[in-house]
Design a protein around this motif. Structure first.
Motif, PDB file in Angstrom:
ATOM      1  N   THR A   1       0.844  -1.185   0.000  1.00 61.10           N
ATOM      2  CA  THR A   1       0.000   0.000   0.000  1.00 61.10           C
ATOM      3  C   THR A   1       0.884   1.240   0.000  1.00 61.10           C
ATOM      4  OG1 THR A   1      -1.704  -1.169   1.261  1.00 61.10           O
ATOM      5  CG2 THR A   1      -1.872   1.226   1.156  1.00 61.10           C
TER       6      THR A   1
ATOM      7  N   GLU B   1      -4.646   6.259  -1.368  1.00 57.18           N
ATOM      8  CA  GLU B   1      -3.976   4.988  -1.127  1.00 57.18           C
ATOM      9  C   GLU B   1      -4.020   4.128  -2.391  1.00 57.18           C
ATOM     10  OE1 GLU B   1      -5.646   3.041   2.194  1.00 57.18           O
ATOM     11  OE2 GLU B   1      -4.553   4.228   3.673  1.00 57.18           O
TER      12      GLU B   1
ATOM     13  N   VAL C   1      -3.240   0.331  -3.609  1.00 60.02           N
ATOM     14  CA  VAL C   1      -3.010  -1.031  -3.105  1.00 60.02           C
ATOM     15  C   VAL C   1      -2.804  -1.963  -4.295  1.00 60.02           C
ATOM     16  CG1 VAL C   1      -3.912  -2.889  -1.666  1.00 60.02           C
ATOM     17  CG2 VAL C   1      -4.515  -0.508  -1.164  1.00 60.02           C
TER      18      VAL C   1
ATOM     19  N   PRO D   1      -8.504   4.220  -0.800  1.00 56.12           N
ATOM     20  CA  PRO D   1      -7.500   3.443  -1.523  1.00 56.12           C
ATOM     21  C   PRO D   1      -7.779   3.363  -3.015  1.00 56.12           C
ATOM     22  CG  PRO D   1      -8.997   1.986  -0.374  1.00 56.12           C
ATOM     23  CD  PRO D   1      -9.384   3.386   0.007  1.00 56.12           C
TER      24      PRO D   1
END
Length: 625
Positions: free
Chosen positions: A485, A506, A508, A616
């Motif tokens: 991440t 974010e 990921v 994310p």
């Protein structure tokens, strides 16, 4: 040997053994009835040496960690049965024991019978702030007592030697931090944190100042004014400590005569302004400024002041003189708008903005008619009109079109993609460019642990290259196969400053070490965290369902086997074979039913929702997206 002699020897041996039993002793040390004792710094403690047995103790000797306790003002009873230590320190911690000299001359005792632990907050002595010249090595020192280790922090971030090769710790405790080849970016507050093995912790901060030699940032410009007007020349000189600034006139170093009330010099931390009021022809000359501090001397270029003839009011009955000017002022600074009223006889000056009288407290007019703007905002943009009246009629009407320019707004990250450990980040331009074209971007990234420092890369932007993306190579931090991440952010810049940082997003992704085929190029757009939660909930439900079906089939299999065991055998064995065949069919059916269900997720499917801070960039299962 005669029998009588043998009898005497035996009698002597029995007598010696009896005497030894009579005079045998044991020695022990007790501290408040316990073998372990804890005390705080500054307390007092007493050790007692207890001797048991028939012999008499005629002397005592106290030991600490196997070494005799030395005499000190705060220690009493070194040669007696009770040892007292006052005003305890961390150094008093250790194992204590006593040795006794018996009346028989024999020495008995133990090395350690009681253990003392002294705890308390470490103490850090006061130490002043430090200053070092740029490019030299800075030494930051923590001195004190009652601690075992010192750690260094800057801006609440723990300093690690791996963060910067210029950092060096010169001792095993960490009391001295060396920063080699210091730069202006190293200046700031540093905190030393002292810790003891007992858990105590104390912090103290100091300020590191990095000093630089003077440097001219802005040279005075050439100025042309009319007689009776005001001439203003400005130069900026930076340096630490703040350089002293002086103005000179002419081709030789002739100091500007500030005793003349028409000459005014205004200095602040970096800038110096020379103002010549009611200028005359004799003021026409070259002017320059100079700055000096402990590390050097610098001189600006020369700016020329040219003095022209004053304006003449129009004859009676003629319309006023119309003057149109354009001015750009910078957001967040202080500036002024000049009204050409100097040189006229008893002028009356008035200002309007966008055809309205001035009511903003940030706008003020001085005695010469100039308008000063404090803490410029975009609301200060507009059309300003200065009306100069002579003999109760307008003589000059000056219109100034003011434009305010400043830093842009933040950009917005839209997508990110990864290929074999290289992340490509895309963003959109700021919704507001500060009224000045965007000249570049700064992309930031870090692992989303909250402990890593931000890394950045500059993206230049010209009129021929419209770049709103960049690549970030993070392969050096991808040490193993797994989910990673990263926090991503972007700043925009123009000629007037840098925007605030965009919302942190974010990103990921799943990375397979040494496999560029699996780490293929896939793109994902920002989606909300609620979508991710729903997706993982569905996947979790599928897994649980598969496990439940598997357990259910195995239960059926066990039940069938139990029935098979309980069913009596017939002579032909027909029923047993039927039971086995039925059980095999059920087992095959259960295996087919209990197979896990996979749902294929299209990693190329685009999802677009509103961008939120700290949401994310979602990646799919098994490969980065």
């Amino acid at each position: 040997m005669p029998f009588a002699h043998l009898y005497c020897v035996l009698l002597l041996l029995l007598l010696a053994n009896a005497l030894r039993n009579v005079y045998s002793i044991t020695v022990s040390v007790e501290v408040a009835g316990s073998s372990a004792h804890y005390a705080q710094i500054g307390d007092a403690v007493e050790f007692t040496c207890i001797v048991s047995g028939a012999a008499k103790a005629v002397g005592y000797r106290w030991l600490k960690d196997g070494v005799g306790v030395s005499t000190a003002n705060r220690i009493t009873g070194i040669g007696r049965s009770s040892l007292r230590i006052f005003h305890l320190t961390i150094e008093d911690s250790g194992g204590y024991g006593c040795q006794v000299t018996l009346s028989t001359g024999e020495v008995r005792g133990s090395q350690t019978k009681a253990r003392l632990t002294v705890f308390g907050l470490p103490e850090i002595n006061f130490y002043p702030d430090v200053s070092y010249q740029e490019s030299l090595s800075a030494r930051l020192t923590c001195r004190g007592k009652n601690y075992d280790r010192v750690f260094w922090f800057r801006n609440d971030e723990k300093l690690l030697l791996d963060d910067d090769p210029r950092y060096e710790i010169t001792d095993h405790i960490g009391e001295t931090l060396i920063i080699r080849n210091v730069t202006l970016s190293d200046a700031g507050s540093y905190t030393s944190q002292a810790k003891s093995t007992s858990g105590g912790r104390t912090e103290k901060s100091l300020t590191l100042t990095v000093e630089t030699e003077p440097k001219v940032v802005l040279h005075p410009a050439n100025v042309t004014v009319q007689v009776g007007f005001r001439a203003t020349l400005t130069c900026n000189i930076s340096g630490i400590p703040t350089p002293g600034k002086t103005w000179f006139r002419g081709r030789t170093q002739k100091t500007v005569n500030t005793k003349n009330i028409r000459y005014v010099i205004r200095n602040d931390r970096t800038s110096s302004t020379l103002i010549i009021e009611n200028i005359k022809k004799t003021d026409e000359d070259y002017y320059y400024c100079a700055g000096m501090n402990d590390h050097g001397h610098v001189q600006s270029n020369k700016g020329k002041v040219v003095v022209g003839s004053p304006p003449t009011p129009p004859p009676s009955g003629l319309p006023p003189i119309q003057i149109v000017a354009f001015k750009t002022i910078a957001y967040g600074r202080n500036d002024s708008i000049t009204c050409r009223a100097q040189g006229l006889v008893r002028p009356i000056v008035s200002w309007t903005k966008d055809k309205q009288p001035l009511s903003d407290p940030s706008l003020s007019q001085d005695e010469t008619g100039d308008l000063f703007v404090v803490n410029v905002t975009y609301d200060h943009a507009g059309q300003y009109v200065c009306t100069i009246e002579v003999n109760n009629r307008p003589a000059v009407i000056q219109t100034v079109h003011v434009d305010v320019k400043g830093p842009p707004g933040p950009p917005v990250i839209t997508t990110a993609k990864v290929f074999d450990g290289v992340i490509t980040v895309n963003w959109t331009d700021p919704s507001f460019d500060g009224n000045s074209p965007i000249t570049g971007y700064e992309a930031y990234w870090r692992q989303a642990t909250g402990r890593d420092l931000w890394s950045s890369v500059t993206v230049n932007r010209s009129s021929t290259v419209n770049r709103s993306s960049t690549v970030i190579d993070v392969r050096s931090s991808l040490l193993a196969t797994g989910v990673y991440t990263y926090d991503l952010a972007v700043k925009a810049s123009n000629d007037y400053g840098v925007s605030r940082r965009s919302d942190v997003e974010e990103f990921v992704f799943f990375y397979v070490k040494n496999s560029s085929i699996l780490n293929q190029n896939k793109t994902v757009e920002i989606i909300s965290s609620s979508e991710i939660e729903i997706l993982f909930a569905v996947l979790g439900l599928l897994v649980v369902t598969g496990i439940g079906v598997l357990l259910r089939s195995r239960c059926r299999k066990n039940v069938s086997r139990q029935k098979e065991v309980q069913r009596p055998k017939d002579s032909t064995g027909q029923k047993i074979r039927e039971t086995r065949n039925a059980s095999a069919k059920e087992e095959k059916s259960a295996r087919q039913t209990s197979r896990p269900t996979f749902i294929e997720i299209n990693p190329y499917e685009k999802r677009r929702t509103q961008s939120y801070s700290h949401e994310p960039l979602f990646s799919g299962i098994g490969t980065p997206v």
